[in-house]
Design an enzyme around this catalytic site. Structure first.
Site, PDB file in Angstrom:
ATOM      1  N   ARG A 121       0.816  -1.239   0.000  1.00 46.40           N
ATOM      2  CA  ARG A 121       0.000   0.000   0.000  1.00 46.40           C
ATOM      3  C   ARG A 121       0.840   1.275   0.000  1.00 46.40           C
ATOM      4  O   ARG A 121       0.348   2.352   0.321  1.00 46.40           O
ATOM      5  CB  ARG A 121      -0.981   0.016   1.170  1.00 46.40           C
ATOM      6  CG  ARG A 121      -1.923  -1.173   1.151  1.00 46.40           C
ATOM      7  CD  ARG A 121      -3.187  -0.901   1.925  1.00 46.40           C
ATOM      8  NE  ARG A 121      -4.033  -2.071   1.877  1.00 46.40           N
ATOM      9  CZ  ARG A 121      -4.000  -3.058   2.764  1.00 46.40           C
ATOM     10  NH1 ARG A 121      -3.185  -2.988   3.798  1.00 46.40           N
ATOM     11  NH2 ARG A 121      -4.786  -4.091   2.644  1.00 46.40           N
ATOM     12  N   LYS A 143       4.286  11.418 -11.242  1.00 42.42           N
ATOM     13  CA  LYS A 143       3.420  10.587 -12.094  1.00 42.42           C
ATOM     14  C   LYS A 143       4.107   9.260 -12.304  1.00 42.42           C
ATOM     15  O   LYS A 143       5.268   9.220 -12.739  1.00 42.42           O
ATOM     16  CB  LYS A 143       3.209  11.257 -13.451  1.00 42.42           C
ATOM     17  CG  LYS A 143       2.145  12.316 -13.461  1.00 42.42           C
ATOM     18  CD  LYS A 143       1.862  12.738 -14.898  1.00 42.42           C
ATOM     19  CE  LYS A 143       0.812  13.819 -14.955  1.00 42.42           C
ATOM     20  NZ  LYS A 143       0.630  14.314 -16.340  1.00 42.42           N
ATOM     21  N   GLU A 185      11.792  17.320 -24.602  1.00 38.57           N
ATOM     22  CA  GLU A 185      11.057  17.791 -23.412  1.00 38.57           C
ATOM     23  C   GLU A 185      11.626  19.132 -22.938  1.00 38.57           C
ATOM     24  O   GLU A 185      10.898  19.963 -22.387  1.00 38.57           O
ATOM     25  CB  GLU A 185      11.110  16.748 -22.282  1.00 38.57           C
ATOM     26  CG  GLU A 185      10.525  15.373 -22.640  1.00 38.57           C
ATOM     27  CD  GLU A 185       8.992  15.288 -22.548  1.00 38.57           C
ATOM     28  OE1 GLU A 185       8.322  16.340 -22.450  1.00 38.57           O
ATOM     29  OE2 GLU A 185       8.472  14.147 -22.590  1.00 38.57           O
ATOM     30  N   ARG A 241      -1.215  21.835 -14.738  1.00 34.77           N
ATOM     31  CA  ARG A 241      -0.241  20.771 -15.038  1.00 34.77           C
ATOM     32  C   ARG A 241      -0.438  20.182 -16.425  1.00 34.77           C
ATOM     33  O   ARG A 241       0.517  19.678 -17.032  1.00 34.77           O
ATOM     34  CB  ARG A 241      -0.290  19.675 -13.963  1.00 34.77           C
ATOM     35  CG  ARG A 241       0.783  18.623 -14.178  1.00 34.77           C
ATOM     36  CD  ARG A 241       1.027  17.725 -12.989  1.00 34.77           C
ATOM     37  NE  ARG A 241       2.076  16.786 -13.306  1.00 34.77           N
ATOM     38  CZ  ARG A 241       2.675  15.986 -12.448  1.00 34.77           C
ATOM     39  NH1 ARG A 241       2.326  16.041 -11.166  1.00 34.77           N
ATOM     40  NH2 ARG A 241       3.629  15.156 -12.826  1.00 34.77           N
ATOM     41  N   ASN A 245       1.703  18.704 -20.926  1.00 37.05           N
ATOM     42  CA  ASN A 245       1.357  17.697 -21.921  1.00 37.05           C
ATOM     43  C   ASN A 245       1.398  18.259 -23.337  1.00 37.05           C
ATOM     44  O   ASN A 245       0.929  17.604 -24.278  1.00 37.05           O
ATOM     45  CB  ASN A 245      -0.038  17.144 -21.628  1.00 37.05           C
ATOM     46  CG  ASN A 245       0.053  15.777 -21.016  1.00 37.05           C
ATOM     47  OD1 ASN A 245       0.004  14.780 -21.718  1.00 37.05           O
ATOM     48  ND2 ASN A 245       0.223  15.721 -19.707  1.00 37.05           N
ATOM     49  N   HIS A 248       1.926  16.012 -26.279  1.00 39.37           N
ATOM     50  CA  HIS A 248       1.760  14.628 -25.831  1.00 39.37           C
ATOM     51  C   HIS A 248       0.468  13.979 -26.336  1.00 39.37           C
ATOM     52  O   HIS A 248       0.398  12.750 -26.417  1.00 39.37           O
ATOM     53  CB  HIS A 248       1.812  14.555 -24.307  1.00 39.37           C
ATOM     54  CG  HIS A 248       3.205  14.743 -23.742  1.00 39.37           C
ATOM     55  ND1 HIS A 248       3.961  15.875 -23.984  1.00 39.37           N
ATOM     56  CD2 HIS A 248       3.968  13.951 -22.957  1.00 39.37           C
ATOM     57  CE1 HIS A 248       5.124  15.760 -23.369  1.00 39.37           C
ATOM     58  NE2 HIS A 248       5.160  14.613 -22.739  1.00 39.37           N
ATOM     59  N   HIS A 252       1.431  10.683 -27.746  1.00 42.80           N
ATOM     60  CA  HIS A 252       1.018   9.388 -27.185  1.00 42.80           C
ATOM     61  C   HIS A 252       0.287   8.560 -28.240  1.00 42.80           C
ATOM     62  O   HIS A 252       0.425   7.330 -28.284  1.00 42.80           O
ATOM     63  CB  HIS A 252       0.112   9.600 -25.964  1.00 42.80           C
ATOM     64  CG  HIS A 252       0.868   9.987 -24.718  1.00 42.80           C
ATOM     65  ND1 HIS A 252       0.248  10.501 -23.599  1.00 42.80           N
ATOM     66  CD2 HIS A 252       2.184   9.915 -24.409  1.00 42.80           C
ATOM     67  CE1 HIS A 252       1.164  10.737 -22.670  1.00 42.80           C
ATOM     68  NE2 HIS A 252       2.340  10.394 -23.134  1.00 42.80           N
TER      69      HIS A 252
HETATM   70  P1  NAD Z   1      13.990   4.830 -21.380  1.00 43.79           P
HETATM   71  O1  NAD Z   1      13.737   4.724 -19.952  1.00 43.79           O
HETATM   72  O2  NAD Z   1      13.516   3.733 -22.264  1.00 43.79           O
HETATM   73  O3  NAD Z   1      15.564   5.024 -21.591  1.00 43.79           O
HETATM   74  C1  NAD Z   1      16.061   5.140 -22.906  1.00 43.79           C
HETATM   75  C2  NAD Z   1      17.155   4.107 -23.195  1.00 43.79           C
HETATM   76  O4  NAD Z   1      18.379   4.561 -22.632  1.00 43.79           O
HETATM   77  C3  NAD Z   1      16.891   2.743 -22.610  1.00 43.79           C
HETATM   78  O5  NAD Z   1      17.367   1.762 -23.507  1.00 43.79           O
HETATM   79  C4  NAD Z   1      17.756   2.761 -21.354  1.00 43.79           C
HETATM   80  O6  NAD Z   1      18.126   1.474 -20.904  1.00 43.79           O
HETATM   81  C5  NAD Z   1      18.951   3.526 -21.810  1.00 43.79           C
HETATM   82  N1  NAD Z   1      19.713   4.225 -20.801  1.00 43.79           N
HETATM   83  C6  NAD Z   1      19.267   4.844 -19.691  1.00 43.79           C
HETATM   84  N2  NAD Z   1      20.260   5.517 -19.096  1.00 43.79           N
HETATM   85  C7  NAD Z   1      21.360   5.302 -19.827  1.00 43.79           C
HETATM   86  C8  NAD Z   1      22.700   5.747 -19.725  1.00 43.79           C
HETATM   87  N3  NAD Z   1      23.072   6.621 -18.786  1.00 43.79           N
HETATM   88  N4  NAD Z   1      23.587   5.298 -20.631  1.00 43.79           N
HETATM   89  C9  NAD Z   1      23.188   4.462 -21.613  1.00 43.79           C
HETATM   90  N5  NAD Z   1      21.948   4.040 -21.799  1.00 43.79           N
HETATM   91  C10 NAD Z   1      21.037   4.462 -20.899  1.00 43.79           C
HETATM   92  O7  NAD Z   1      13.375   6.179 -21.990  1.00 43.79           O
HETATM   93  P2  NAD Z   1      13.279   7.663 -21.431  1.00 43.79           P
HETATM   94  O8  NAD Z   1      13.290   8.514 -22.626  1.00 43.79           O
HETATM   95  O9  NAD Z   1      14.251   7.920 -20.355  1.00 43.79           O
HETATM   96  O10 NAD Z   1      11.838   7.707 -20.763  1.00 43.79           O
HETATM   97  C11 NAD Z   1      10.676   7.552 -21.531  1.00 43.79           C
HETATM   98  C12 NAD Z   1       9.554   7.109 -20.625  1.00 43.79           C
HETATM   99  O11 NAD Z   1       9.306   8.122 -19.652  1.00 43.79           O
HETATM  100  C13 NAD Z   1       8.259   6.882 -21.346  1.00 43.79           C
HETATM  101  O12 NAD Z   1       7.671   5.682 -20.898  1.00 43.79           O
HETATM  102  C14 NAD Z   1       7.397   8.058 -20.942  1.00 43.79           C
HETATM  103  O13 NAD Z   1       6.033   7.766 -20.942  1.00 43.79           O
HETATM  104  C15 NAD Z   1       7.912   8.338 -19.552  1.00 43.79           C
HETATM  105  N6  NAD Z   1       7.684   9.717 -19.096  1.00 43.79           N
HETATM  106  C16 NAD Z   1       7.125   9.885 -17.869  1.00 43.79           C
HETATM  107  C17 NAD Z   1       6.941  11.160 -17.376  1.00 43.79           C
HETATM  108  C18 NAD Z   1       6.406  11.345 -15.990  1.00 43.79           C
HETATM  109  O14 NAD Z   1       6.084  12.477 -15.630  1.00 43.79           O
HETATM  110  N7  NAD Z   1       6.324  10.307 -15.192  1.00 43.79           N
HETATM  111  C19 NAD Z   1       7.328  12.272 -18.129  1.00 43.79           C
HETATM  112  C20 NAD Z   1       7.894  12.066 -19.373  1.00 43.79           C
HETATM  113  C21 NAD Z   1       8.076  10.773 -19.853  1.00 43.79           C
HETATM  114  N1  GLY Z   2       5.109  14.876 -18.158  1.00 46.17           N
HETATM  115  C1  GLY Z   2       3.882  15.495 -17.783  1.00 46.17           C
HETATM  116  C2  GLY Z   2       3.684  15.665 -16.320  1.00 46.17           C
HETATM  117  O1  GLY Z   2       4.497  15.268 -15.518  1.00 46.17           O
HETATM  118  O2  GLY Z   2       2.692  16.196 -15.919  1.00 46.17           O
END
Ligand code: NAD
Ligand code: GLY
Length: 359
Positions: A121, A143, A185, A241, A245, A248, A252
């Site tokens: 939880r 998020k 971003e 907030r 997006n 996005h 998405h």
């Molecule tokens: P990812 O996590 O897939 O990482 C990209 C690639 O880089 C992967 O293959 C990873 O293993 C590799 N990698 C990571 N660090 C590395 C390093 N230092 N050296 C070499 N390789 C490395 O992708 P991302 O772009 O980091 O994240 C995208 C995700 O984030 C999506 O799922 C998206 O929906 C999410 N996201 C979430 C939020 C949020 O607010 N929670 C905001 C934006 C994006």
């Molecule tokens: N990446 C959008 C948010 O965190 O609200």
């Protein structure tokens, strides 16, 4: 130089620390992990690069660390992979005092955060982002989510981390395509909130692409400042907030329609921002010159400004499931000017359909 800022959320406020070499310094972790079990949630790519060093720092900070290594990739951001985390935590008899430490990009960060939101939880989690995208965006704001085949990030929770430790030196090993995806971003923050930051990105594009530490650290700090301010105002996305997006809603849909992992999240957001800028022009909100300036920057950073070919019905199907939507209408973030965005809820469906048909 170590930069520090705060996400101000009352009792749940937390620091973001940005600098080179931070994963080796136990001082950044000790307040959150001393005396606790610390599960490093990472993946098969990042584990061999950084998990041993982070584990050593956590141990010196007084924690009992162990690693949970997930398959790499957006296609694995699902229930099955999340269950690997739960099973490892249960086998290790991790209790409610345990901390999950997300080491990796946004995929690992979102899944570790969601596991922390739900394990017993809710337990604490700490974000140690190692992609530019995660350092400027996904590690901040709480998020957490996994994908569903019918839509991106559809299953999740708001669960703030206890701290974000962004080690800029880890970006040295990031593939160039992933660095560019993170810059999408960064551009977003300038486009929605800060015209002078957008100008700075234009002037420093070459330094950012060359990974100059000063330039990257400034981009990360300014991005986190903007995100932290918006999250502090509207943690649960009841209003402002949603501006984060920008790009996005189209993005998405691209990721979902193409199959998770084909387009990187940042690439889909880049094409999505270009589409949102073009649609802002079509709706009479933005000048063509401003849209073209934004699109030129996206292209200069090596990012796509055109979407893949997607049937209009498919666009509308995925956009119709966006979490911002209300009363069956697609909510869009459109630009009024470079640095000023608006949340638009009254787009006539026919106008959107005609636009995606010509996209
Ligand atoms: P990812 O996590 O897939 O990482 C990209 C690639 O880089 C992967 O293959 C990873 O293993 C590799 N990698 C990571 N660090 C590395 C390093 N230092 N050296 C070499 N390789 C490395 O992708 P991302 O772009 O980091 O994240 C995208 C995700 O984030 C999506 O799922 C998206 O929906 C999410 N996201 C979430 C939020 C949020 O607010 N929670 C905001 C934006 C994006
Ligand atoms: N990446 C959008 C948010 O965190 O609200």
């Amino acid at each position: 130089m170590t930069r520090r800022l705060e996400v101000a959320l009352g009792a749940r406020s937390y620091p973001i620390t940005i600098g080179a070499g931070l994963i080796d310094d136990p001082a950044h972790f000790a307040p959150y992990v001393a005396g606790r079990t610390a599960a490093i949630v990472t993946n098969t790519t990042v584990e061999p690069l950084y998990a041993r060093r982070l584990g050593a720092a956590l141990e010196r900070a007084g924690a009992r660390p162990f690693s949970i290594v997930l398959p790499d990739g957006e296609a694995h951001k699902d229930w099955r992979t999340l269950d690997i985390v739960f099973e490892a935590l249960l086998r290790a008899q991790a209790d409610r005092g345990s901390v999950l430490v997300a080491l990796g990009g946004g995929v690992v960060g979102d899944m570790a955060g969601f596991a922390a939101a739900t394990y017993q939880r809710g337990v604490a989690h700490l974000q140690v982002p190692t992609t530019l995208l995660a350092q400027v965006d996904s590690s901040v704001g709480g998020k957490t989510a996994i994908n569903h085949p019918l839509g991106k990030n559809m299953i999740g929770a708001f669960h703030q981390p206890v701290a974000v430790v962004a080690d800029t030196a880890t970006l040295a090993t990031l593939p160039a395509r992933e660095l560019a995806a993170g810059l999408a971003e960064v551009v977003k923050y300038g486009a929605i909130h800060d015209p002078s930051f957008l100008g700075w990105i234009e002037q420093n594009a070459a330094r950012l692409l060359a990974r100059e530490d000063d330039a990257l650290a400034h981009a990360i700090q300014r991005s986190c400042e903007i995100k932290a301010a918006i999250v502090a105002e509207d943690e649960h996305e009841r209003g402002a907030r949603a501006l984060l997006n920008f790009g996005h809603t189209f993005g998405h849909a691209i990721e979902s329609a193409e199959g998770y992992g084909k387009w990187l999240h940042g690439e889909a957001v880049a094409a999505g921002m270009a589409l949102a800028a073009r649609f802002s022009v079509a709706r009479g909100r933005l000048t063509r010159e401003d849209a073209e300036r934004l699109i030129a920057l996206i292209e200069r950073l090596g990012l796509p400004a055109r979407p893949p070919s997607i049937a209009p019905a498919t666009w509308l199907e995925y956009m119709g499931r966006d979490k911002k939507n209300e009363a069956g209408r697609v909510t869009l973030v459109l630009l009024e000017a470079l640095g000023r965005a608006a949340i638009v809820k009254d787009t006539p469906p026919a106008a959107l359909e005609a636009f995606v048909a010509s996209a």
